[in-house]
Write an enzyme that holds these catalytic residues in place. Structure first.
Site, PDB file in Angstrom:
ATOM      1  N   GLU A   1      -0.915  -5.459   8.806  1.00 18.96           N
ATOM      2  CA  GLU A   1      -0.098  -4.871   9.869  1.00 18.96           C
ATOM      3  C   GLU A   1      -0.705  -5.165  11.240  1.00 18.96           C
ATOM      4  O   GLU A   1      -1.921  -5.096  11.409  1.00 18.96           O
ATOM      5  CB  GLU A   1      -0.001  -3.350   9.666  1.00 18.96           C
TER       6      GLU A   1
ATOM      7  N   GLU B   1       9.806  -3.930  10.595  1.00 23.44           N
ATOM      8  CA  GLU B   1      10.218  -2.623  10.050  1.00 23.44           C
ATOM      9  C   GLU B   1      10.769  -1.694  11.129  1.00 23.44           C
ATOM     10  O   GLU B   1      10.154  -1.524  12.207  1.00 23.44           O
ATOM     11  CB  GLU B   1       9.009  -1.968   9.351  1.00 23.44           C
TER      12      GLU B   1
ATOM     13  N   ASP C   1      -1.030  -6.357  -0.264  1.00 21.06           N
ATOM     14  CA  ASP C   1      -1.192  -5.662   1.024  1.00 21.06           C
ATOM     15  C   ASP C   1      -2.674  -5.382   1.298  1.00 21.06           C
ATOM     16  O   ASP C   1      -3.387  -4.885   0.415  1.00 21.06           O
ATOM     17  CB  ASP C   1      -0.451  -4.316   0.944  1.00 21.06           C
TER      18      ASP C   1
ATOM     19  N   ASP D   1       0.838  -1.205   0.000  1.00 21.36           N
ATOM     20  CA  ASP D   1       0.000   0.000   0.000  1.00 21.36           C
ATOM     21  C   ASP D   1       0.875   1.258   0.000  1.00 21.36           C
ATOM     22  O   ASP D   1       0.359   2.379  -0.065  1.00 21.36           O
ATOM     23  CB  ASP D   1      -1.011  -0.003   1.145  1.00 21.36           C
ATOM     24  N   SER D   2       2.194   1.068   0.023  1.00 25.69           N
ATOM     25  CA  SER D   2       3.099   2.205  -0.194  1.00 25.69           C
ATOM     26  C   SER D   2       2.820   2.837  -1.554  1.00 25.69           C
ATOM     27  O   SER D   2       3.296   3.931  -1.845  1.00 25.69           O
ATOM     28  CB  SER D   2       4.562   1.760  -0.104  1.00 25.69           C
TER      29      SER D   2
HETATM   30  O1  KIV Z   1       3.581  -1.131   1.622  1.00 25.35           O
HETATM   31  C1  KIV Z   1       4.776  -1.444   1.618  1.00 25.35           C
HETATM   32  O2  KIV Z   1       5.544  -1.172   0.676  1.00 25.35           O
HETATM   33  C2  KIV Z   1       5.311  -2.132   2.788  1.00 25.35           C
HETATM   34  C3  KIV Z   1       6.789  -2.291   2.858  1.00 25.35           C
HETATM   35  C4  KIV Z   1       7.344  -1.092   3.529  1.00 25.35           C
HETATM   36  C5  KIV Z   1       7.175  -3.548   3.545  1.00 25.35           C
HETATM   37  O3  KIV Z   1       4.580  -2.510   3.652  1.00 25.35           O
END
Ligand code: KIV
Length: 283
Positions: A118, A185, A86, A47-48
């Site tokens: 998460e 992280e 994600d 979700d980044s």
């Molecule tokens: O969303 C993402 O890219 C992540 C990474 C930072 C592991 O969760």
């Protein structure tokens, strides 16, 4: 299907054989292809994407629809790596039923092979229920970007003994709940080692030091495409943003100066057809 396809068993075997796992993010077809060609083990459609692709301030606004759209594109290009999708904020936080339904959607509509969410101890029952439904789950503890506000921002976690103990408890709870691996992280390197040694499943670090079972980075960070801010744990292996900017700037100049398109970029017409056309236009 290629025999090089990475499976959950290969991911566990890597830890058992003490071979470091490689993991990167991808959000579209070309980057899915590239991660595949580079032989990366695990590709995360993270979700980044909210920050590095959609230009948002964080990940909170990312929706299920955004995730499915991007997972589908990555899945088309990415054949051998194991693909993780994600779970966006509030797709698993409201109830266990919502979590199972939304996890299933990422697999059925997106085409990924597992999901990531998460949270530690508090989310162990959710993880267990999704795993029971037959969906592989990757955990994510330490700094959890979706709730970074509640953690006081994008800061290193596990600074004191109590906070470090909580992260260890989170890791153990996730392992008991059945995750096939977990992301750790932004924690001190010694804590990274402690956590990796404490659980049997692979612990993949991002800012967790070298003594974990593998590393993950956001691809747009590691290739130098997103440089709004560069976390301490990122190594830039390329400066792609500069290359792209140079190419666009040169293109603009050449169009204005009529250097592009050159004859080799233009289609020709047989002389007789051109004459015929001119005659037709004169009539
Ligand atoms: O969303 C993402 O890219 C992540 C990474 C930072 C592991 O969760």
């Amino acid at each position: 299907m290629s025999t090089d396809k990475v499976t959950i068993l290969d991911i566990q075997q890597a830890k058992d054989d003490n071979r470091k796992l490689t993991m990167v993010t991808a959000y579209d077809y070309p980057f899915g292809l590239l991660a595949d060609e580079a032989g990366i083990d695990i590709v995360l459609v993270g979700d980044s994407l909210g920050m590095v692709v959609m230009g948002l301030e964080g990940t909170v606004e990312v929706t299920m629809e955004h995730m499915i759209h991007h997972i589908r594109a990555v899945s088309r290009g990415c054949k051998n790596p194991f693909i993780v999708g994600d779970m966006p904020f509030m797709s698993y936080n409201t109830s266990i039923r919502d979590a199972i339904i939304n996890a299933g959607r990422l697999l059925k509509e997106g085409g990924c092979e597992s999901i990531k969410l998460e949270g530690g101890v508090d989310f162990a029952p959710t993880v267990a229920a999704i795993v029971k439904a037959g969906i592989p789950v990757q955990g994510h503890i330490g700094l959890t970007p979706q709730t970074a506000g509640a953690l006081g921002g994008f800061k290193m976690q596990g600074r004191d003994a109590a906070a470090a103990k909580q992260i260890l408890d989170d890791a153990r709870a996730l392992e008991d709940a059945g995750v096939f691996s977990m992301i750790l992280e932004a924690v001190p390197a010694p804590l990274g080692k402690l956590v990796a040694d404490a659980v049997k499943v692979p612990v993949i670090g991002i800012g967790a030091g070298p003594d974990v079972d593998g590393q993950v980075l956001v691809t747009h960070d590691l290739i130098g495409l997103f440089d709004k801010f560069v976390p301490k744990f990122v190594k830039q292996y390329a400066t792609i943003r500069k290359n792209i900017l140079d190419a666009l700037t040169e293109y603009k100049a050449e169009v204005r100066e009529m250097k592009f398109p050159a004859p080799e970029h233009s289609f020709t017409m047989p002389t007789e057809s051109l004459e015929e056309l001119e005659n037709l236009l004169e009539e």
